[in-house]
Write an enzyme that holds these catalytic residues in place. Sequence first.
Site, mmCIF file in Angstrom:
data_model
loop_
_atom_site.group_PDB
_atom_site.id
_atom_site.type_symbol
_atom_site.label_atom_id
_atom_site.label_comp_id
_atom_site.label_asym_id
_atom_site.label_seq_id
_atom_site.Cartn_x
_atom_site.Cartn_y
_atom_site.Cartn_z
ATOM 1 N N TYR A 27 0.846 -1.199 0.000
ATOM 2 C CA TYR A 27 0.000 0.000 0.000
ATOM 3 C C TYR A 27 0.885 1.255 0.000
ATOM 4 O O TYR A 27 1.693 1.461 0.910
ATOM 5 C CB TYR A 27 -0.963 0.014 1.190
ATOM 6 N N LEU A 76 -17.439 -0.725 1.299
ATOM 7 C CA LEU A 76 -18.297 0.447 1.044
ATOM 8 C C LEU A 76 -18.740 0.502 -0.412
ATOM 9 O O LEU A 76 -19.364 1.470 -0.838
ATOM 10 C CB LEU A 76 -17.547 1.744 1.403
ATOM 11 N N ALA A 77 -18.419 -0.547 -1.169
ATOM 12 C CA ALA A 77 -18.766 -0.610 -2.595
ATOM 13 C C ALA A 77 -18.249 0.624 -3.332
ATOM 14 O O ALA A 77 -18.860 1.107 -4.281
ATOM 15 C CB ALA A 77 -20.277 -0.783 -2.788
ATOM 16 N N GLY A 105 -18.426 3.590 -2.690
ATOM 17 C CA GLY A 105 -19.349 4.729 -2.676
ATOM 18 C C GLY A 105 -20.525 4.608 -3.628
ATOM 19 O O GLY A 105 -21.307 5.563 -3.780
#
Length: 316
Positions: free
Chosen positions: A55, A226-227, A229
Amino acid sequence: MSAVDEAGRVIYGCMGLGGEWNAETYGAAEIEHAEAVVQAALDSGITAFDHADIYGRGKAEAVFGEVLARSPGLRERITVQTKCGIRLAANGRAGHYDLRGASIGARVRESLERLRVDAVDVLLLHRPDPLADPRDVAAALSALHAEGRVRAVGVSNMSAAQITALQAELDLPVVADQLEMSLHSRAWVEQGVLVNTPAAADVGFSDGTLEHCRAHGITLQAWGALARGRYTGRQETPEEHATARLVAGLADRKGTTPETIVLWWLRRHPAGIVPVIGTARPDRVRACRDAATRDPALTHEEWYGLWLAARGRPLP
Ligand SMILES: NC(=O)c1ccc[n+]([C@@H]2O[C@H](COP(=O)([O-])OP(=O)(O)OC[C@H]3O[C@@H](n4cnc5c(N)ncnc54)[C@H](OP(=O)(O)O)[C@@H]3O)[C@@H](O)[C@H]2O)c1
């Protein structure tokens, strides 16, 4: 303490910390941002943090290490998880996977140095490496555990069969499998109802993985929870718009936020799914507070209503 309790009800995913992936280094702004996000998570009842060595090309772990160094006592109040096994190419994309034992050991030592911790609570193997030998992987994990560098081990993006092959060689229990699961990435739930239909062939979720994890006490961690958004402000397709309206209405009626409804949809499933949220905005982290602190208040019918709206077509 069970793996679920250790992980908490919602995990904060640190993929968005540390600034741009193509930047070589980070500065005060990235550290302050990470501090604000970590504080928002703690204020929201979230005490588990998910990392990976890749990351921000290591910068997410590094800024998190700076936050820990600035906050005496914080390490003892939180759970830190990281992953290894993906090696990035020069263009920033996955170049190859590497779960050779020596590589696992080296990557974990680098992560601990960046995070400025003696041990991680959980180490996940990020993705399956077709060239990995389960015996070699298991020996590396056991050595890291014996050295006190890794307190528990898990996997990510792996099937029941892959977990079984690893577990057969490993003297530690696999405690978690992190998979893409959300109201948008619904293959994990579709797989269970399309069993004897032609559509089952297109599902793309390894048959039996959910059931295997439940039966063996392996926590299912949902990435992309959270898909991104899609139902909380970033909707594009007609199905996403219709679902977002439903989500907003439910949030209003239940006195909570749309983000919580999207996460409750995962948590309402009896498998004990733990959402991993990746927003890098402190206000959006705070919008997930009820998801982490309240039991999911969705009825059977409301849960199906959300699934059907997102699905955009009837059940078989
Ligand atoms: N194991 C794996 O292979 C794997 C793969 C991917 C991710 N992960 C982990 O899972 C975590 C979560 O995954 P994720 O970040 O992909 O998924 P996510 O939590 O579903 O989505 C977060 C992304 O969506 C954006 N977003 C959320 N709500 C929005 C809204 N209302 N409007 C506009 N944008 C919105 C966020 O932007 P803002 O930051 O601007 O809010 C952020 O870029 C990661 O941090 C990482 O720890 C694991």
